[in-house]
Structures are given as structure tokens and as C-alpha cells.
Design a protein around this motif. Structure first.
Motif, PDB file in Angstrom:
ATOM      1  N   ARG A 193       0.849  -1.233  -0.036  1.00 58.10           N
ATOM      2  CA  ARG A 193       0.125  -0.063   0.019  1.00 58.10           C
ATOM      3  C   ARG A 193       0.881   1.248   0.026  1.00 58.10           C
ATOM      4  NH1 ARG A 193       2.165   2.450   3.802  1.00 58.10           N
ATOM      5  NH2 ARG A 193       0.545   3.585   3.716  1.00 58.10           N
ATOM      6  N   GLY A 194       0.249   2.436  -0.020  1.00 57.62           N
ATOM      7  CA  GLY A 194       1.022   3.638  -0.370  1.00 57.62           C
ATOM      8  C   GLY A 194       1.097   3.906  -1.803  1.00 57.62           C
ATOM      9  N   ALA A 195       0.766   5.194  -1.958  1.00 60.32           N
ATOM     10  CA  ALA A 195       0.396   5.505  -3.560  1.00 60.32           C
ATOM     11  C   ALA A 195       1.878   4.913  -4.493  1.00 60.32           C
ATOM     12  CB  ALA A 195       0.106   6.887  -3.667  1.00 60.32           C
ATOM     13  N   PRO A 196       2.851   5.408  -4.196  1.00 57.88           N
ATOM     14  CA  PRO A 196       3.992   5.150  -5.117  1.00 57.88           C
ATOM     15  C   PRO A 196       4.054   3.703  -5.332  1.00 57.88           C
ATOM     16  CG  PRO A 196       4.615   7.123  -4.058  1.00 57.88           C
ATOM     17  CD  PRO A 196       3.328   6.671  -3.305  1.00 57.88           C
ATOM     18  N   ARG A 200      -7.760  -0.563  -6.537  1.00 59.02           N
ATOM     19  CA  ARG A 200      -8.006   0.588  -5.487  1.00 59.02           C
ATOM     20  C   ARG A 200      -8.052   1.651  -6.385  1.00 59.02           C
ATOM     21  NH1 ARG A 200      -4.429   1.037  -0.309  1.00 59.02           N
ATOM     22  NH2 ARG A 200      -6.265   2.029   0.366  1.00 59.02           N
ATOM     23  N   CYS A 251      -0.708   8.972   8.551  1.00 64.63           N
ATOM     24  CA  CYS A 251      -0.593   7.658   8.104  1.00 64.63           C
ATOM     25  C   CYS A 251       0.780   7.352   7.822  1.00 64.63           C
ATOM     26  CB  CYS A 251      -1.400   7.630   6.658  1.00 64.63           C
ATOM     27  SG  CYS A 251      -1.650   6.201   5.819  1.00 64.63           S
ATOM     28  N   ASN A 252       1.164   6.403   6.612  1.00 65.76           N
ATOM     29  CA  ASN A 252       2.505   6.214   6.349  1.00 65.76           C
ATOM     30  C   ASN A 252       2.803   6.590   4.820  1.00 65.76           C
ATOM     31  OD1 ASN A 252       4.265   3.764   5.100  1.00 65.76           O
ATOM     32  ND2 ASN A 252       4.943   4.296   7.095  1.00 65.76           N
ATOM     33  N   ALA A 253       3.472   7.487   4.740  1.00 66.81           N
ATOM     34  CA  ALA A 253       4.177   8.061   3.585  1.00 66.81           C
ATOM     35  C   ALA A 253       5.764   7.857   3.768  1.00 66.81           C
ATOM     36  CB  ALA A 253       3.518   9.514   3.396  1.00 66.81           C
ATOM     37  N   ALA A 258       5.765   2.872   2.017  1.00 66.58           N
ATOM     38  CA  ALA A 258       4.882   3.223   1.002  1.00 66.58           C
ATOM     39  C   ALA A 258       5.230   3.549  -0.190  1.00 66.58           C
ATOM     40  CB  ALA A 258       4.329   4.362   1.751  1.00 66.58           C
ATOM     41  N   THR A 269       7.958   9.535   0.838  1.00 69.21           N
ATOM     42  CA  THR A 269       7.860  11.052   0.502  1.00 69.21           C
ATOM     43  C   THR A 269       7.796  11.915   1.861  1.00 69.21           C
ATOM     44  OG1 THR A 269       5.380  10.516   0.467  1.00 69.21           O
ATOM     45  CG2 THR A 269       6.342  10.143  -1.627  1.00 69.21           C
ATOM     46  N   GLN A 304      -2.060   2.720  10.074  1.00 76.23           N
ATOM     47  CA  GLN A 304      -0.725   2.833   9.462  1.00 76.23           C
ATOM     48  C   GLN A 304       0.206   3.476  10.041  1.00 76.23           C
ATOM     49  OE1 GLN A 304      -3.836   3.182   7.906  1.00 76.23           O
ATOM     50  NE2 GLN A 304      -3.628   2.462   5.902  1.00 76.23           N
ATOM     51  N   ALA A 354       0.640  12.241  -0.230  1.00 73.72           N
ATOM     52  CA  ALA A 354      -0.584  12.115  -0.913  1.00 73.72           C
ATOM     53  C   ALA A 354      -0.884  10.964  -1.736  1.00 73.72           C
ATOM     54  CB  ALA A 354      -0.694  13.363  -1.796  1.00 73.72           C
ATOM     55  N   ASP A 355      -2.188  10.569  -2.059  1.00 66.43           N
ATOM     56  CA  ASP A 355      -2.709   9.543  -2.994  1.00 66.43           C
ATOM     57  C   ASP A 355      -2.702  10.000  -4.318  1.00 66.43           C
ATOM     58  OD1 ASP A 355      -3.251   8.495  -0.284  1.00 66.43           O
ATOM     59  OD2 ASP A 355      -2.971   6.734  -1.609  1.00 66.43           O
ATOM     60  N   ASN A 411      -5.627  12.234   0.313  1.00 59.96           N
ATOM     61  CA  ASN A 411      -4.586  11.661   1.295  1.00 59.96           C
ATOM     62  C   ASN A 411      -5.445  10.781   2.247  1.00 59.96           C
ATOM     63  OD1 ASN A 411      -1.800  10.419   1.894  1.00 59.96           O
ATOM     64  ND2 ASN A 411      -2.079  11.725   3.777  1.00 59.96           N
ATOM     65  N   LYS A 412      -4.775   9.717   3.060  1.00 60.65           N
ATOM     66  CA  LYS A 412      -5.391   9.091   4.115  1.00 60.65           C
ATOM     67  C   LYS A 412      -6.687   9.777   5.044  1.00 60.65           C
ATOM     68  CE  LYS A 412      -5.185   5.621   4.676  1.00 60.65           C
ATOM     69  NZ  LYS A 412      -6.416   4.684   3.833  1.00 60.65           N
ATOM     70  N   PHE A 450     -10.007   7.872   2.361  1.00 65.41           N
ATOM     71  CA  PHE A 450      -9.259   8.932   1.878  1.00 65.41           C
ATOM     72  C   PHE A 450     -10.035  10.378   2.304  1.00 65.41           C
ATOM     73  CE2 PHE A 450      -7.505   5.393  -0.288  1.00 65.41           C
ATOM     74  CZ  PHE A 450      -6.257   5.387   0.026  1.00 65.41           C
TER      75      PHE A 450
HETATM   76  O1  MRU Z   1      -4.784   2.912   2.386  1.00 62.69           O
HETATM   77  P1  MRU Z   1      -3.281   3.287   2.160  1.00 62.69           P
HETATM   78  O2  MRU Z   1      -2.394   2.729   3.345  1.00 62.69           O
HETATM   79  O3  MRU Z   1      -2.681   2.891   0.972  1.00 62.69           O
HETATM   80  O4  MRU Z   1      -2.937   4.826   2.198  1.00 62.69           O
HETATM   81  C1  MRU Z   1      -1.892   5.519   2.138  1.00 62.69           C
HETATM   82  C2  MRU Z   1      -1.834   6.871   2.285  1.00 62.69           C
HETATM   83  O5  MRU Z   1      -2.797   7.713   2.459  1.00 62.69           O
HETATM   84  C3  MRU Z   1      -0.143   7.534   2.039  1.00 62.69           C
HETATM   85  O6  MRU Z   1      -0.287   8.829   2.966  1.00 62.69           O
HETATM   86  C4  MRU Z   1      -0.327   8.054   0.817  1.00 62.69           C
HETATM   87  O7  MRU Z   1      -0.498   6.778   0.033  1.00 62.69           O
HETATM   88  C5  MRU Z   1       1.017   8.526   0.355  1.00 62.69           C
HETATM   89  S1  MRU Z   1       2.386   7.284   0.420  1.00 62.69           S
HETATM   90  C6  MRU Z   1       3.956   8.050   0.065  1.00 62.69           C
END
Ligand code: MRU
Length: 371
Positions: free
Chosen positions: A72-75, A115, A183-185, A189, A195, A222, A262-263, A273-274, A340
């Protein structure tokens, strides 16, 4: 735990403010790894209790791992999607060139639907489809080899972006500060460093000492399970707080800066974001604390005008009515579980990207840098 290694080149674009360019080794496991044609995900649902790495052998397993937030985590979702496509295509290398391209589109569509909110998953898969189509007429094996190279390129670019975000964001962090994140960036992630957490790792590696506050991030924790774990593993001074303690901590003067990931950042600079991030931004505005978003170009979606148009993933009710295995809400209770929210651009001081720190007006400045 943080080590300096080889010198790396500054990113193209704006000036890089850090005098020293360095690569930081966190000694943490990678969330996504592709080795000798095999794809591995670190199962983040097992953290902080177990370090479990699972090979992904079918595209259905990749889909399930993404859906269940094992990765999980956008990137990281973008990187996982790029490689995950290969897992879904491996059994079809005997197809004709035309049929193989159709298969690429089919598998990409299947994975993209998993997702909806983080733009990176769809972005990486669309990039792969475009690559495949550019090779129309080539054999399935040749197209597959090119897609493998493209997935590796997506992964390498993500590493470079995170390192650059760290260098641009680190000057915001000074000795003695308190920095809040939600959350976890972090490293988990993305491909490396993170990030929102990359400026923290970079400032730490440059010798500055400060406190990080991690919101626990209900419902799936997270912040507690991942952010607090990875920062602690890397030797940073991290304090875990429940989400509803942020106002108290800000009012007490403990927090001087907020950095979140950010997602999806939309064309006007709204940051999705989360869930809970926009609440933190509103609090930060009230207490006059600068609020920054950190993300790579793959998270910036200029085709979506504002946060209002972004599809927000709604997840299972059980994530809210259970705390781990224990039921904490009455059976049959109505539940909302949006994963989010969108922070409006006027609450954001700056967006830290691999091309530099972007200040308002975001619409114009994002268009100039990424359009
Ligand atoms: O549901 P998740 O755990 O995938 O959500 C992740 C977030 O909201 C992160 O802050 C976001 O993806 C940035 S990750 C560098």
C-alpha cells in the motif's frame, strides 16, 4: 542506522537546496522487490509483529495483496502494478502479437480496478499499456521483455524521486522541532525513503535532531504499525499519538511542522490522502503551523480539476467495527468507512516534489513544472 553512500546527481529542474547530495541506507526491508523474474511483497498487514515476505505467483494474488493493503501507499502501488502486470502476462507468451496486446490491456484493467483513489496504480499500468502498444507487431516475448524494463524504470524513477523529495524537504526541519505526520508515507509506502518521511530521514542523516509525532491513523493503524515502526527502526525520535490527540499536541507547542504524503494531487493543488488528513490540515491552520504535502510527479493528476472529483475508496465496515480481532461496535450498526479525504489547496503551505518545493498558486505552478 543511517549511512552515507555514493554521491548522487541533483534532480533536473529547480536548484537543489541541500549542499551535500547523498544516498541514505535505512537498512529496512523493501515493500516491493523484483528478483530474477519473481515478484515479492513485504506483507505490511503483519507489521510491526512479523516480517513476512511473500512471492506473488498469480495476478489474482497481486490483486488480493493490493486490496488487503499487504502492499500500500501510492508510489508503492504504482511500482507493484508495473511488476504485477508481468505476473499476469507470464503465462501468455505464446499468444500472437495482437492477442498479447489485448491481454496486456485486459490484465492492466483488472489490476487498475483494485483500488481507485491513488493515481499511481492506474498511472503505472497506463504507462505499461502505452509501451506495449508502441511495440505493436513485435512478438509477445519481445513486448514482455520491454514491459519488464519499463517496470524496472518505474521502480528506479521512484527511488530517485524520493531521494530528491528528501533533499528539497529537509531544510524545513530544524534542530529541536516537532514534526507531525499522518498515515504512512514512508519507506514502506514507496520504493525507498518515502515521501513525507524522506525529508525527516534526510535531515536526520544531515545531523539534525528533532521529534516526529505519528498519528496512529484509524481504522487500519498505518501510523502506529508502519510509520512508528520504520522511524524507530531507523533510529529517529518518534512518539505515537492517537488521531484525536493532534489538537492537544499542537496547542501545547510540541508541533511546529506537519508533513504528509498524498494519493493524488489534483490540478488545483488539492491533496487527497488518508482519511483524517484534512482534519489535521484544519487544525494546523487554526494553530498557525505550516502544513506541507510531499509527493512525486506520478501522484500529480493534472487531468482532475480538484479534490471534489476524486473517487474516494469506501472500505469494509469490519475495519471500523473491529479493533484487530475484537468487536468494538454493535452487530448490525451502520458504518461509513471512507479511506481518504481531500485537503483543500488553501490549507497547504507547499508541495514538496522531486522538482522542488512548489508554493501557491498551485494551479499555475503545477502546470509549469509537470504540464
Ligand atoms: O490506504 P493506504 O495505506 O494505501 O493509504 C496510504 C496513504 O494515504 C499515504 O499517505 C499515501 O499513499 C502517500 S504514500 C507515499
Amino acid at each position: 542506522m543511517l549511512e552515507r553512500a555514493e554521491q548522487i546527481a541533483p534532480p533536473a529542474g529547480l536548484n537543489c537546496p541541500s549542499e551535500e547530495k547523498m544516498s541514505i541506507d535505512l537498512n529496512l526491508p523493501l515493500s516491493v522487490e523484483y528478483k530474477e523474474g519473481k515478484l515479492y511483497f513485504l506483507d505490511q498487514t503483519q507489521l510491526p509483529n512479523h516480517l513476512q515476505i511473500d512471492e506473488q505467483t498469480t495476478v489474482e494474488q497481486v490483486w488480493d495483496s493490493i486490496k488487503k493493503l499487504k502492499v500500500r501507499g501510492a508510489p508503492a502501488l504504482g511500482v507493484a502494478g508495473g511488476y504485477g502486470l508481468l505476473v499476469g502476462l507470464r503465462g501468455f507468451l505464446n499468444l500472437s502479437p495482437e492477442a498479447f496486446i489485448t491481454k496486456v490491456e485486459e490484465v492492466a484493467k483488472y489490476l487498475e480496478g483494485c483500488r481507485p483513489t491513488a493515481v499511481n496504480l492506474g498511472w503505472a499500468l497506463r504507462r505499461q499499456v502505452k509501451k506495449a502498444k508502441s511495440l505493436a507487431g513485435k512478438s509477445a516475448k519481445e513486448v514482455f521483455a520491454a514491459l519488464e524494463q519499463e517496470a524496472i524504470a518505474i521502480h528506479q524513477e521512484d527511488i530517485a524521486c524520493c531521494e530528491a523529495i528528501g533533499r528539497y524537504g529537509a531544510p524545513l526541519i530544524q534542530d529541536g522541532m516537532g514534526v507531525l505526520t499522518h498515515c504512512n508515507a514512508g519507506h514502506l509506502a514507496v520504493s525507498k525513503l518515502g515521501t513525507a518521511l524522506s525529508p525527516m530521514y534526510t535531515a536526520f542523516s544531515e545531523g539534525r535532531r528533532f521529534k516526529v509525532y505519528a498519528d496512529e491513523t484509524r481504522p487500519l493503524l498505518q501510523g502506529a504499525r508502519l510509520t512508528a515502526w520504520e522511524l524507530k527502526q531507523a533510529g529517529l525520535d518518534v512518539t505515537l499519538i492517537c488521531d484525536n490527540m493532534a489538537s492537544f499536541m499542537m496547542n501545547s507547542g510540541a508541533i511546529n511542522l506537519v508533513i504528509v504524503g498524498a494519493d493524488r494531487v489534483t490540478a488545483n493543488g488539492d491533496a487527497v490522502n488518508k482519511i483524517g488528513t484534512s482534519g489535521v490540515a484544519i487544525l494546523a491552520k487554526y494553530y498557525n503551523i505550516p502544513f506541507y504535502v510531499a509527493c512525486p510527479y506520478s501522484t500529480i493528476d493534472l487531468s482532475t480539476p480538484s479534490g471534489k472529483e476524486v473517487e474516494i475508496e469506501e472500505r469494509d465496515a469490519e475495519e471500523v467495527t473491529f479493533f484487530g480481532a475484537k468487536r468494538t461496535g454493535p452487530e448490525g450498526i451502520q458504518v461509513r468507512n471512507p479511506a481518504f479525504d481531500a485537503t483543500p489547496n488553501h490549507l497547504i503551505h507547499g508541495i514538496i516534489t522531486e522538482k522542488g518545493l512548489i508554493k501557491p498558486p498551485f494551479k499555475e505552478n503545477l502546470q509549469t513544472l509537470f504540464g
